[in-house]
Design a protein around this motif. Structure first.
Motif, PDB file in Angstrom:
ATOM      1  N   ILE A 131       0.851  -1.177   0.000  1.00 30.94           N
ATOM      2  CA  ILE A 131       0.000   0.000   0.000  1.00 30.94           C
ATOM      3  C   ILE A 131       0.895   1.238   0.000  1.00 30.94           C
ATOM      4  N   ASP A 132       0.384   2.313  -0.546  1.00 31.96           N
ATOM      5  CA  ASP A 132       1.186   3.528  -0.689  1.00 31.96           C
ATOM      6  C   ASP A 132       0.896   4.511   0.442  1.00 31.96           C
ATOM      7  N   LYS A 133       0.956   4.018   1.668  1.00 27.70           N
ATOM      8  CA  LYS A 133       0.759   4.891   2.828  1.00 27.70           C
ATOM      9  C   LYS A 133       1.207   4.134   4.079  1.00 27.70           C
ATOM     10  N   GLY A 134       1.304   4.838   5.177  1.00 24.25           N
ATOM     11  CA  GLY A 134       1.618   4.194   6.443  1.00 24.25           C
ATOM     12  C   GLY A 134       3.044   4.368   6.897  1.00 24.25           C
ATOM     13  N   TYR A 135       3.933   4.818   5.982  1.00 23.98           N
ATOM     14  CA  TYR A 135       5.334   5.004   6.373  1.00 23.98           C
ATOM     15  C   TYR A 135       5.972   5.979   5.397  1.00 23.98           C
ATOM     16  N   ALA A 136       6.661   6.971   5.929  1.00 25.64           N
ATOM     17  CA  ALA A 136       7.268   8.003   5.081  1.00 25.64           C
ATOM     18  C   ALA A 136       8.296   7.408   4.127  1.00 25.64           C
ATOM     19  N   LYS A 137       8.362   7.958   2.919  1.00 22.67           N
ATOM     20  CA  LYS A 137       9.332   7.485   1.939  1.00 22.67           C
ATOM     21  C   LYS A 137      10.739   7.915   2.328  1.00 22.67           C
ATOM     22  N   ASN A 138      11.689   7.017   2.072  1.00 24.37           N
ATOM     23  CA  ASN A 138      13.092   7.262   2.378  1.00 24.37           C
ATOM     24  C   ASN A 138      13.847   7.421   1.060  1.00 24.37           C
ATOM     25  N   ARG A 143      10.782   2.883  -3.486  1.00 19.77           N
ATOM     26  CA  ARG A 143       9.549   2.372  -2.884  1.00 19.77           C
ATOM     27  C   ARG A 143       8.790   1.470  -3.863  1.00 19.77           C
ATOM     28  N   LEU A 144       8.426   0.273  -3.414  1.00 20.12           N
ATOM     29  CA  LEU A 144       7.619  -0.657  -4.204  1.00 20.12           C
ATOM     30  C   LEU A 144       6.147  -0.464  -3.838  1.00 20.12           C
ATOM     31  N   ASN A 145       5.321  -0.242  -4.843  1.00 23.73           N
ATOM     32  CA  ASN A 145       3.889  -0.052  -4.608  1.00 23.73           C
ATOM     33  C   ASN A 145       3.030  -1.130  -5.252  1.00 23.73           C
ATOM     34  N   ASP A 146       3.618  -1.887  -6.170  1.00 18.79           N
ATOM     35  CA  ASP A 146       2.865  -2.910  -6.905  1.00 18.79           C
ATOM     36  C   ASP A 146       3.363  -4.287  -6.497  1.00 18.79           C
TER      37      ASP A 146
END
Length: 213
Positions: A131-138, A143-146
Motif C-alpha cells: 500500500i502507498d501509505k503508512g510510512y514516510a518514503k526514504n 519504494r515498491l507499490n505494486d
C-alpha cells in the motif's frame, strides 16, 4: 506471542488469481521444492508459485512465517522488517520492509498490508499487498507499490504440512528484465530451502494469533 506477524516474504511476491489463469512453466523441481513461473499480458516481469512439503506441524510452519524477528535469517534479500500495527483478533497487520538488493542496485522498501485467515477445511492463508501509505518514503530506497504475495498452509498429517507461496512484484527502477526474472525463479526456491533449515532448529511450542484458533 512476541512481535509475530508475517513476512512475506520476504519478497514472496505474487497473485494467486493470475496463477490460475496464466500458462505456467515449471522452472525448478529439486529437493522436494517446485517453482512455477508465469506472466500476464500487463507485465513482462515473472510471477511465481512455489510449494513443498515439510515434516512438521502446520502450527510450527505458520509460526515461523509470522515471526518477524527471525525473518531476516531465512528470507533471501530481506534487510529488515518492522511491525507498524497488528490486530491478532482480526488477523490483520501492517509491516514496513527493506529489501537488501545486491550492489550496484539500490535497495527497495515497501509497506505491506496483510490478512491471516483459516477456512472451514483448516487451511491457513496469509495474503499480502503493498500500500502507498503508512510510512514516510526514504530517499535511500526505491519504494515498491505494486506487490501481492500469498502463503497457504495445508495440514496433510499430524507432522506433515504442504506450504505454498505465490507472488508478484514490480521492482521499479532500471533493473534488467533478465536479472529480475532470474531473481523471481531463485528467490522462492532459496526461501523454502532455508525455511526447512529454520524449522529443524526450532523446538519451541508455537502460539498462533487468536484469529487462527
Amino acid at each position: 506471542m512476541k512481535k509475530e506477524i508475517l513476512m512475506v516474504c520476504a519478497v514472496a511476491m505474487f497473485a494467486t488469481a493470475q496463477a490460475k489463469t496464466a500458462e505456467q512453466t515449471l522452472s525448478i523441481n529439486k529437493n522436494n521444492i517446485k517453482v512455477w513461473t508465469y506472466q500476464n499480458s500487463q507485465n513482462p516481469v515473472f510471477s511465481y508459485r512455489a510449494e513443498t512439503v515439510y515434516d512438521t506441524s502446520i502450527e510450527k510452519a505458520v509460526s515461523l512465517v509470522l515471526d518477524v524477528e527471525n525473518a531476516v535469517k531465512w528470507v533471501p534479500y530481506m534487510g529488515s522488517v518492522k511491525v507498524l500495527s497488528r490486530d491478532d483478533k482480526k488477523g490483520e497487520f501492517l509491516l514496513y520492509m527493506v529489501l537488501d538488493f545486491p550492489f550496484p542496485l539500490k535497495d527497495r522498501d515497501l509497506v505491506v498490508q496483510g490478512k491471516i485467515q483459516k477456512n472451514a477445511q483448516g487451511i491457513i492463508s496469509i495474503k499480502n499487498k503493498a500500500i502507498d501509505k503508512g510510512y514516510a518514503k526514504n530517499p535511500n530506497y526505491v519504494r515498491l507499490n505494486d506487490y501481492q504475495g500469498d502463503w497457504t498452509f495445508q495440514k496433510l498429517a499430524n507432522n506433515k504440512v504442504k506450504v505454498s507461496t505465490y507472488g508478484y512484484a514490480n521492482p521499479e527502477g532500471s533493473i534488467p528484465l533478465k536479472f529480475v526474472n532470474l531473481f523471481v525463479e531463485q528467490q522462492p526456491y532459496q526461501m523454502l530451502q532455508k525455511m526447512k533449515t529454520e524449522l529443524g532448529k526450532s523446538s519451541s511450542v508455537p502460539v498462533l494469533p487468536e484469529a487462527l484458533r
